[in-house]
Design an enzyme around this catalytic site. Structure first.
Site, PDB file in Angstrom:
ATOM      1  N   LYS A 171       0.833  -1.206   0.000  1.00  0.00           N
ATOM      2  CA  LYS A 171       0.000   0.000   0.000  1.00  0.00           C
ATOM      3  C   LYS A 171       0.868   1.257   0.000  1.00  0.00           C
ATOM      4  CE  LYS A 171      -3.446   2.841   0.398  1.00  0.00           C
ATOM      5  NZ  LYS A 171      -4.371   2.892   1.536  1.00  0.00           N
ATOM      6  N   LYS A 240       0.421  11.794   5.479  1.00  0.00           N
ATOM      7  CA  LYS A 240       0.730  10.725   6.437  1.00  0.00           C
ATOM      8  C   LYS A 240       1.233   9.476   5.744  1.00  0.00           C
ATOM      9  CE  LYS A 240      -2.272   7.863   7.535  1.00  0.00           C
ATOM     10  NZ  LYS A 240      -2.690   6.465   7.210  1.00  0.00           N
TER      11      LYS A 240
END
Length: 296
Positions: A171, A240
């Site tokens: 991811k 993030k």
């Protein structure tokens, strides 16, 4: 099967709702936002009173939370998942987490004989609503196979990547590449417009040439409209995710110059107060510096 779902916000909400609509599983949800819970209970889910309440009666417990620290608190904190879960149950984290945090939580779960999968998702809120998201899963193959029917109820593409943590790495790699692609789109569009090109025509050329991509398509649609809110994927979350990818690069001693440059561009956009807007709002850094917009 009894499923506990903790965190039913922008991504967790549509995943949970598809789980309720597209399966016969008994789903219990918990979130700090009552409206988010109601959007799931209106379809047939049951509202849990706490993390412990959701966990204790579930065969599978899932979390979809914003930050690694949020996952840590819910999984390992007082009255969290670990304090309530029993051997034989399975914990699946759908969040975009840090590989180091996955290893930490996984070790704590393993010590209690609890199976765990990391299963971050990709496809944005649109994909979550349509159940077309991809899920990258790390963990033991048998645990993955047992959880597959649940995961398939809200995903068209469920891929077993390998051992625990590999889903999270996949991811982070995917998102880093997507964000770098978006940064290249912002630079290219602004260069063309600064040279006097019609932005609509430039987008048409790129969309039918080698510069095209799924990221460019979504990015250019927002750029031409000048519409960066509400977000499909918020800049704060993108920042993030890219930060986590850069941390992984530090850990593995892998140079990531394009990722670092894109991260700094995101940081500048956040300093402009754009963190809650779509991640494509990095374009507005260029627009502010140059005093012009892409919007026709």
């Amino acid at each position: 099967m009894k499923v506990g779902f903790i965190g039913v916000g922008n991504m967790g909400g549509p995943m949970c709702r598809n789980l309720v609509k597209r399966s016969n599983h008994q789903v219990t949800v918990f979130d700090l936002n009552p409206a988010a819970v109601k959007s799931c209970t209106d379809l047939g889910a049951t509202a849990g009173k706490s993390v412990a309440d959701v966990t204790k009666s579930a065969d599978v417990v899932m979390t979809s939370l914003p930050m690694p620290r949020d996952v840590e608190a819910v999984a390992l904190g007082d009255n969290g998942i670990l304090a309530s879960i029993k051997p034989g149950q399975t914990y699946i984290d759908l969040s975009t987490n840090a590989p180091s945090m996955i290893r930490k939580i996984g070790a704590a779960m393993a010590a209690r004989n609890i199976a765990m999968l990391d299963a971050p998702v990709s496809g944005g809120t649109v994909g979550a609503e349509a159940a077309t998201i991809a899920i990258m899963v790390g963990g033991e193959k048998k645990v993955f196979d047992d959880a597959l029917p649940v995961l398939k109820s809200f995903s068209a593409n469920v891929i077993h990547m390998g051992a625990l943590g590999t889903g999270t790495v996949a991811k982070l790699v995917n998102n880093m590449m997507a964000f770098c692609n978006a940064a290249a789109a912002a630079e290219g569009l602004m260069l063309g417009v600064s040279a006097g090109l019609d932005p609509t025509k430039l987008v048409h050329v790129i969309a039918n040439s080698s510069g095209n991509s799924n990221v460019f398509k979504a990015f250019s649609e927002r750029a031409l409209k000048g519409q960066f809110s509400p977000p499909s994927f918020a800049l704060n979350l993108a920042h993030k995710d890219l930060h986590l990818a850069l941390e992984l690069g530090d850990e593995l001693d892998v140079p990531l110059p394009q990722g670092s440059a894109t991260h700094n561009l995101q940081r500048m956009a956040r300093r402009m107060g754009l963190g809650a807007d779509d991640s494509s709002s990095i374009l507005r850094v260029y627009e502010k510096v140059l005093g012009r917009t892409i919007k026709p």
